[in-house]
Design a protein around this motif. Structure first.
Motif, PDB file in Angstrom:
ATOM      1  N   TYR A  35       0.823  -1.203   0.000  1.00 20.72           N
ATOM      2  CA  TYR A  35       0.000   0.000   0.000  1.00 20.72           C
ATOM      3  C   TYR A  35       0.864   1.262   0.000  1.00 20.72           C
ATOM      4  N   ARG A 167      -1.135  -5.210  -0.295  1.00 21.63           N
ATOM      5  CA  ARG A 167      -2.436  -5.011  -0.943  1.00 21.63           C
ATOM      6  C   ARG A 167      -3.280  -6.288  -0.808  1.00 21.63           C
ATOM      7  N   SER A 168      -4.482  -6.133  -0.322  1.00 20.09           N
ATOM      8  CA  SER A 168      -5.364  -7.266  -0.034  1.00 20.09           C
ATOM      9  C   SER A 168      -5.546  -8.183  -1.242  1.00 20.09           C
TER      10      SER A 168
END
Length: 180
Positions: A35, A167-168
């Protein structure tokens, strides 16, 4: 592709050199996964802080190697003996935990050469399986591993709490293995 270069893989025990090579090989290829820069810094510190590296180097199951081309550092390799995926027998498994290359040494066939070296090492040590984990979004890497003889063993996912900075949508992983 360079075909006339001198390719070597040498044991690496210098903590500061491992740390430096880890940072230099990871950042250009994987910054997009995080992120923000703090997330990547967290991961690099987690993997390559000096006390962690000292613990790993004291463990006879863990080995770091420097991949060299014409005597110049080109990449970093980390192998873990007797670590198994899923329900496999650990004594029969060699885990290829890290294989990173400097950006200037990608596309030269070093990954395939390194894989052949790992398979030979595993064969001589009587391991029956070499395995690794790759991000399921890294199709180019997965295809390269398949070209080297790996097959998909199972899907996986990085822990959502521990890897909350990643990041998911990129936490999905695949476990790949090759019988030796």
């Amino acid at each position: 592709m360079m075909s006339d270069f001198n390719f070597e893989i040498r044991p690496l025990t210098d903590i500061l050199r491992i740390k430096h090579l880890g940072y230099q090989t990871y950042m250009p290829h994987y910054a997009h996964l995080w992120y923000n820069a703090e997330g990547m810094d967290w991961y690099l510190h987690k993997c390559f802080n000096e006390s962690q590296l000292a613990l790993e180097l004291a463990n006879p199951e863990v080995s770091y190697y420097c991949i060299q081309v014409n005597g110049e550092d080109a990449g970093l390799l980390k192998l873990v003996k007797n670590k198994a995926p899923l329900d496999q027998n650990p004594q029969q498994c060699l885990y290829l935990e890290k294989i990173y290359f400097l950006k200037s040494f990608t596309g030269l066939g070093l990954g395939q050469k390194t894989m052949r070296w790992v398979f030979e090492k595993a064969h001589h040590a009587d391991f029956e399986l070499v395995w690794l984990m790759a991000m399921d979004s890294s199709q180019k890497a997965i295809e390269s591993y398949k070209k080297a003889g790996f097959s998909l063993l199972a899907p996986s996912r990085l822990d959502d709490i521990e890897f909350s900075r990643l990041r998911s949508e990129l936490r999905g992983m695949v476990i790949l293995a090759k019988k030796i």
